[in-house]
Design a protein around this motif. Structure first.
Motif, PDB file in Angstrom:
ATOM      1  N   ILE A 184      63.122  11.325  95.139  1.00 13.69           N
ATOM      2  CA  ILE A 184      62.745  12.739  95.055  1.00 13.69           C
ATOM      3  C   ILE A 184      63.034  13.434  96.387  1.00 13.69           C
ATOM      4  O   ILE A 184      63.415  14.599  96.405  1.00 13.69           O
ATOM      5  CB  ILE A 184      61.264  12.899  94.647  1.00 13.69           C
ATOM      6  N   ASP A 185      62.892  12.707  97.499  1.00 12.32           N
ATOM      7  CA  ASP A 185      63.191  13.304  98.803  1.00 12.32           C
ATOM      8  C   ASP A 185      64.622  13.838  98.848  1.00 12.32           C
ATOM      9  O   ASP A 185      64.872  14.916  99.379  1.00 12.32           O
ATOM     10  CB  ASP A 185      62.981  12.283  99.927  1.00 12.32           C
ATOM     11  N   GLY A 186      65.546  13.074  98.281  1.00 16.92           N
ATOM     12  CA  GLY A 186      66.938  13.524  98.239  1.00 16.92           C
ATOM     13  C   GLY A 186      67.112  14.771  97.395  1.00 16.92           C
ATOM     14  O   GLY A 186      67.859  15.686  97.765  1.00 16.92           O
ATOM     15  N   VAL A 187      66.420  14.822  96.286  1.00 18.98           N
ATOM     16  CA  VAL A 187      66.493  16.004  95.422  1.00 18.98           C
ATOM     17  C   VAL A 187      65.872  17.199  96.138  1.00 18.98           C
ATOM     18  O   VAL A 187      66.403  18.321  96.073  1.00 18.98           O
ATOM     19  CB  VAL A 187      65.794  15.739  94.062  1.00 18.98           C
ATOM     20  N   GLU A 188      64.771  16.974  96.843  1.00 19.32           N
ATOM     21  CA  GLU A 188      64.141  18.075  97.584  1.00 19.32           C
ATOM     22  C   GLU A 188      65.097  18.644  98.639  1.00 19.32           C
ATOM     23  O   GLU A 188      65.163  19.861  98.827  1.00 19.32           O
ATOM     24  CB  GLU A 188      62.847  17.604  98.252  1.00 19.32           C
ATOM     25  N   ALA A 189      65.834  17.767  99.304  1.00 18.11           N
ATOM     26  CA  ALA A 189      66.792  18.238 100.312  1.00 18.11           C
ATOM     27  C   ALA A 189      67.883  19.085  99.662  1.00 18.11           C
ATOM     28  O   ALA A 189      68.259  20.139 100.194  1.00 18.11           O
ATOM     29  CB  ALA A 189      67.399  17.042 101.046  1.00 18.11           C
ATOM     30  N   MET A 190      68.367  18.636  98.524  1.00 18.61           N
ATOM     31  CA  MET A 190      69.396  19.390  97.818  1.00 18.61           C
ATOM     32  C   MET A 190      68.847  20.757  97.379  1.00 18.61           C
ATOM     33  O   MET A 190      69.508  21.787  97.531  1.00 18.61           O
ATOM     34  CB  MET A 190      69.880  18.618  96.587  1.00 18.61           C
ATOM     35  N   VAL A 191      67.627  20.769  96.852  1.00 15.32           N
ATOM     36  CA  VAL A 191      67.016  22.021  96.399  1.00 15.32           C
ATOM     37  C   VAL A 191      66.817  22.960  97.585  1.00 15.32           C
ATOM     38  O   VAL A 191      67.042  24.177  97.476  1.00 15.32           O
ATOM     39  CB  VAL A 191      65.692  21.744  95.650  1.00 15.32           C
ATOM     40  N   SER A 192      66.421  22.425  98.732  1.00 16.59           N
ATOM     41  CA  SER A 192      66.264  23.252  99.930  1.00 16.59           C
ATOM     42  C   SER A 192      67.570  23.933 100.301  1.00 16.59           C
ATOM     43  O   SER A 192      67.595  25.123 100.633  1.00 16.59           O
ATOM     44  CB  SER A 192      65.803  22.400 101.112  1.00 16.59           C
TER      45      SER A 192
END
Length: 113
Positions: free
Chosen positions: A25-33
């Protein structure tokens, strides 16, 4: 009466799998940011609010992993729930084992990015 070894091992394995999912999820959060930074300024606030649900999900997954880990170590369900830092989640889970919401932990509650 102790927890059967295979049950304890499965609970710990599921707890670890949840932590791995939480890491993804951390990777997805970075992409969303990154995507939010590219969003038009007038839409950025709404996009950020929606994106915060990812952070809530990550925190819930981490808390659930902790519960499973403690159960896998033989803790009683009510004791395992007392360590859940998210009050709302603790109360929801506690309803299943008869934990009085008044005895739910003082919550750190959700920390949004």
């Amino acid at each position: 009466m102790g927890l059967p070894a295979d049950h304890a091992a499965l609970l710990r394995a599921v707890a670890e799998a949840l932590l791995q999912a939480r890491g993804r999820i951390d990777g997805v959060e970075a992409m969303v940011s990154d995507l939010i930074r590219q969003t038009a300024p007038e839409d950025r606030s709404a996009a950020l609010t929606q994106a915060q649900s990812l952070d809530v999900l990550a925190q819930e997954i981490e808390a659930l992993s902790g519960v499973l880990q403690r159960l896998g170590q033989g803790e009683a369900p009510d004791q395992a729930l007392l360590a859940v830092p998210l009050a709302n989640l603790s109360v929801r889970l506690g309803a299943g084992v008869g934990l009085n919401p008044a005895s739910a932990p003082a919550s750190d509650d959700v920390e949004l990015f």
